[in-house]
Design a protein around this motif. Structure first.
Motif, PDB file in Angstrom:
ATOM      1  N   GLY A   1      12.831  50.316 -29.253  1.00  0.00           N
ATOM      2  CA  GLY A   1      12.791  49.593 -27.985  1.00  0.00           C
ATOM      3  C   GLY A   1      14.161  49.199 -27.456  1.00  0.00           C
ATOM      4  N   LYS A   2      14.112  48.598 -26.266  1.00  0.00           N
ATOM      5  CA  LYS A   2      15.344  48.130 -25.626  1.00  0.00           C
ATOM      6  C   LYS A   2      15.332  46.604 -25.695  1.00  0.00           C
ATOM      7  CE  LYS A   2      16.008  49.135 -21.147  1.00  0.00           C
ATOM      8  NZ  LYS A   2      16.401  48.014 -20.403  1.00  0.00           N
ATOM      9  N   PRO A   3      16.402  46.004 -26.217  1.00  0.00           N
ATOM     10  CA  PRO A   3      16.414  44.534 -26.353  1.00  0.00           C
ATOM     11  C   PRO A   3      16.311  43.842 -24.995  1.00  0.00           C
ATOM     12  CG  PRO A   3      18.299  45.523 -27.494  1.00  0.00           C
ATOM     13  CD  PRO A   3      17.641  46.612 -26.704  1.00  0.00           C
ATOM     14  N   PRO A   4      15.789  42.627 -24.979  1.00  0.00           N
ATOM     15  CA  PRO A   4      15.601  41.903 -23.717  1.00  0.00           C
ATOM     16  C   PRO A   4      16.912  41.658 -22.986  1.00  0.00           C
ATOM     17  CG  PRO A   4      15.051  40.513 -25.628  1.00  0.00           C
ATOM     18  CD  PRO A   4      15.295  41.880 -26.143  1.00  0.00           C
ATOM     19  N   GLU A   5      16.815  41.601 -21.656  1.00  0.00           N
ATOM     20  CA  GLU A   5      18.012  41.382 -20.841  1.00  0.00           C
ATOM     21  C   GLU A   5      18.182  39.934 -20.424  1.00  0.00           C
ATOM     22  OE1 GLU A   5      17.566  44.156 -17.664  1.00  0.00           O
ATOM     23  OE2 GLU A   5      17.925  45.861 -18.990  1.00  0.00           O
ATOM     24  N   ARG A   6      17.163  39.107 -20.722  1.00  0.00           N
ATOM     25  CA  ARG A   6      17.314  37.694 -20.402  1.00  0.00           C
ATOM     26  C   ARG A   6      16.920  36.858 -21.607  1.00  0.00           C
ATOM     27  NH1 ARG A   6      12.405  36.036 -16.275  1.00  0.00           N
ATOM     28  NH2 ARG A   6      13.370  37.511 -14.845  1.00  0.00           N
ATOM     29  N   PHE A   7      17.168  35.568 -21.497  1.00  0.00           N
ATOM     30  CA  PHE A   7      16.778  34.657 -22.569  1.00  0.00           C
ATOM     31  C   PHE A   7      15.523  33.914 -22.146  1.00  0.00           C
ATOM     32  CE2 PHE A   7      21.361  35.326 -23.017  1.00  0.00           C
ATOM     33  CZ  PHE A   7      21.405  35.775 -24.326  1.00  0.00           C
ATOM     34  N   ALA A   8      14.758  33.506 -23.133  1.00  0.00           N
ATOM     35  CA  ALA A   8      13.424  32.952 -22.878  1.00  0.00           C
ATOM     36  C   ALA A   8      13.471  31.675 -22.051  1.00  0.00           C
ATOM     37  CB  ALA A   8      12.727  32.684 -24.205  1.00  0.00           C
ATOM     38  N   ARG A   9      12.393  31.490 -21.278  1.00  0.00           N
ATOM     39  CA  ARG A   9      12.232  30.251 -20.522  1.00  0.00           C
ATOM     40  C   ARG A   9      11.554  29.227 -21.412  1.00  0.00           C
ATOM     41  NH1 ARG A   9       9.809  32.251 -16.558  1.00  0.00           N
ATOM     42  NH2 ARG A   9       7.910  32.552 -17.746  1.00  0.00           N
TER      43      ARG A   9
END
Ligand code: FES
Ligand SMILES: [Fe+2]
Lengths: 97, 398
Positions: free
Chosen positions: B14-22
């Protein structure tokens, strides 16, 4: 935006297989809630609620969000047990799951 | 296309997330920031500045000054504001520049990124939301009764920076029943998950393994654990430890701050309800002991995370927990609020009676014990299993 994004379309099929496939509808004997149930074995039970079903369950609604709402609704659990006993829910895994 | 059984299984990394969690994230104990100095905390791909003002309020801003990028964490606290070490611009907890000592006027646009703060159970929580939404007070972790009073010890707080893994590895542990035996050397005797709304819970009962514990009598240790994530990063783990009938109540906080696509800062805190009849010093000693034990447990996980690869398509067997449902739940913190789908937050329950796995594990343990007895008979040294010395025998929700 998403968390990890899968790179292969096969992964989407895996997601479907493990989350929404083979769910059997079971209606609560005491309220209007209907949930999706999967039993990979006698030892295992998965219960998928919908927003609508959740709103129907008086027991879970009564508990109103505290730590005690983590436990299952005993009436729904009893309804599922009955359905399993009557053979309405297939018990068994598919290729190991 | 599903596997037919004939094709080779591959890993989708997969591709790692581009944002941080809300959601709410814990920066540490309130007391750690109460010394009248600015503190730097790595989080959300940047550095935050944290300081206490004269009213005792804790303030959190982006750590870099909007004037010329000075590092506010290396500045100083002047009055209620943090002063930049570069040109002394003064920033208030509301994110506005309050004063520029050498200027007649402060530009109207002098506003920086501020993080809403709530103090909970003696800890500093900040709201992070890339969409800039208002902090959601309804999803805060609950206040813990008794904590902060004389009946409980203070928090033992540890900070462990992790490089080389995404924080989702830590989240996955919520559903990972089998690793408690293999990684943490304990027997889960019952296991249950419930996900609903912004919360994900794991219930587990476990006992120590007699074959790998080096003779501390740990097979007599029983642990009941209820662990709930309140949002994407903050878990409260209620633990009841029964050692030879002596019951201790423990609360463990397991939280983390994402710092980059493959790094995060793990933080954990432990408080113990002081057993009746025990003096302060003994209670502190017990709390510290648990802190060490659980800390070692985390390190066992960390070792696995550092060496594994991310997997978007885990292959499961019948006894495995609901990792796909957990990740579906976790997804809600990474999409825009408008894109949260019902299935991410709808209630899901999973229960597995661990009897089957336990039969197998009991047999393996019995074999290990027999082997050990044979070796003890032959060898002169009495050490049963030197490798296992000092390893924790019971584990927590992770
Ligand atoms: S960079 Fe901060 S005052 Fe100039
Ligand atoms: Fe673990």
């Amino acid at each position: 935006m998403a968390s990890f994004v899968p790179l292969s379309p096969d992964t989407l099929e895996d997601q479907r297989l493990y989350t929404s496939a083979r769910l059997t509808e079971v209606a609560c004997l005491d309220c209007l809630a209907t949930v999706g149930v999967k039993k990979n074995s006698e030892h295992h039970t998965s219960i998928q609620w919908s927003t609508e079903a959740r709103a129907h369950c008086p027991e879970l609604t009564r508990r109103a969000g505290g730590r005690e709402s983590h436990a299952g609704c005993p009436r729904m659990l009893a309804s599922i047990e009955t359905a399993v006993r009557e053979g309405a829910v297939p018990v068994g895994a598919e290729d190991g799951y | 296309m599903s596997d037919t059984g004939s094709s080779t299984r591959y890993l989708d990394q997969g591709k790692p997330p581009e944002r941080f969690a809300r959601g709410w994230h814990c920066l540490g104990l309130e007391s750690a920031f109460a010394d009248g100095k600015p503190h730097g905390i790595e989080a959300f791909g940047t550095k935050l500045v944290v300081w206490q003002d004269s009213q005792g309020g804790t303030n959190v801003l982006d750590g870099y000054c909007r004037h010329m990028g000075g590092d506010l964490t290396q500045g100083s606290v002047k009055g209620d504001e943090v002063a930049c070490p570069f040109h002394d611009w003064r920033w208030g907890g509301d994110g506005k520049c309050k004063q520029i000592p050498y200027a007649r006027r402060v530009p109207l646009r002098a506003r920086t990124q501020k993080y809403p703060v709530v103090i909970r159970n003696g800890q500093v929580l900040v709201w992070h939301d890339v969409e800039g939404g208002a902090p959601d007070m309804d999803v805060l972790p609950p206040e813990l009764p008794g904590i902060g009073t004389d009946e409980w010890t203070d928090w033992f707080w540890e900070v462990v920076p992790i490089e080389g893994s995404n924080c989702r590895e830590l989240i996955d542990n919520v559903v990972d029943m089998a690793h408690f035996y293999y990684v943490h050397l304990s027997f889960p005797t019952s296991f249950r998950n419930v996900f609903e709304g912004t919360r994900a819970t794991q219930y587990m009962a476990s006992k120590g393994r007699p074959d790998v514990s080096g003779g501390y009598g740990d097979a007599e240790m029983f642990l009941k654990s209820e662990a709930t994530y309140y949002g994407p990063s903050y878990m409260i783990n209620w633990l009841e430890v029964d050692y030879k009938g002596f019951i201790t109540e423990v609360v463990l906080i397991n939280c983390h701050l994402p710092t980059g696509p493959d790094s995060f800062t793990l933080q954990y805190g432990i408080a113990v309800k002081k057993p009746e009849g025990l003096d302060e010093k003994t209670a502190q000693y017990i709390a510290k002991k648990y802190a060490t034990m659980f800390g070692e447990g985390f390190l066992q996980d960390v070792h696995i995370w550092k060496n594994k690869v991310p997997v978007q398509n885990p292959l499961l067997c019948e006894e495995d927990g609901p990792v796909y449902q957990l990740r579906r739940w976790y997804e809600q913190f990474y999409v825009d609020v408008a894109d949260i789908a019902p299935e991410m937050v709808d209630r899901f329950e999973f229960e597995v009676d661990t009897t089957k796995a336990n039969e197998f594990w009991q047999a393996e343990v019995a074999e290990n014990l027999a082997k050990k007895a044979r070796e003890d008979g032959e060898g002169a040294d009495g050490v049963a299993n030197p490798e296992a010395e000092g390893k924790p025998q019971v584990m927590t929700g992770t």
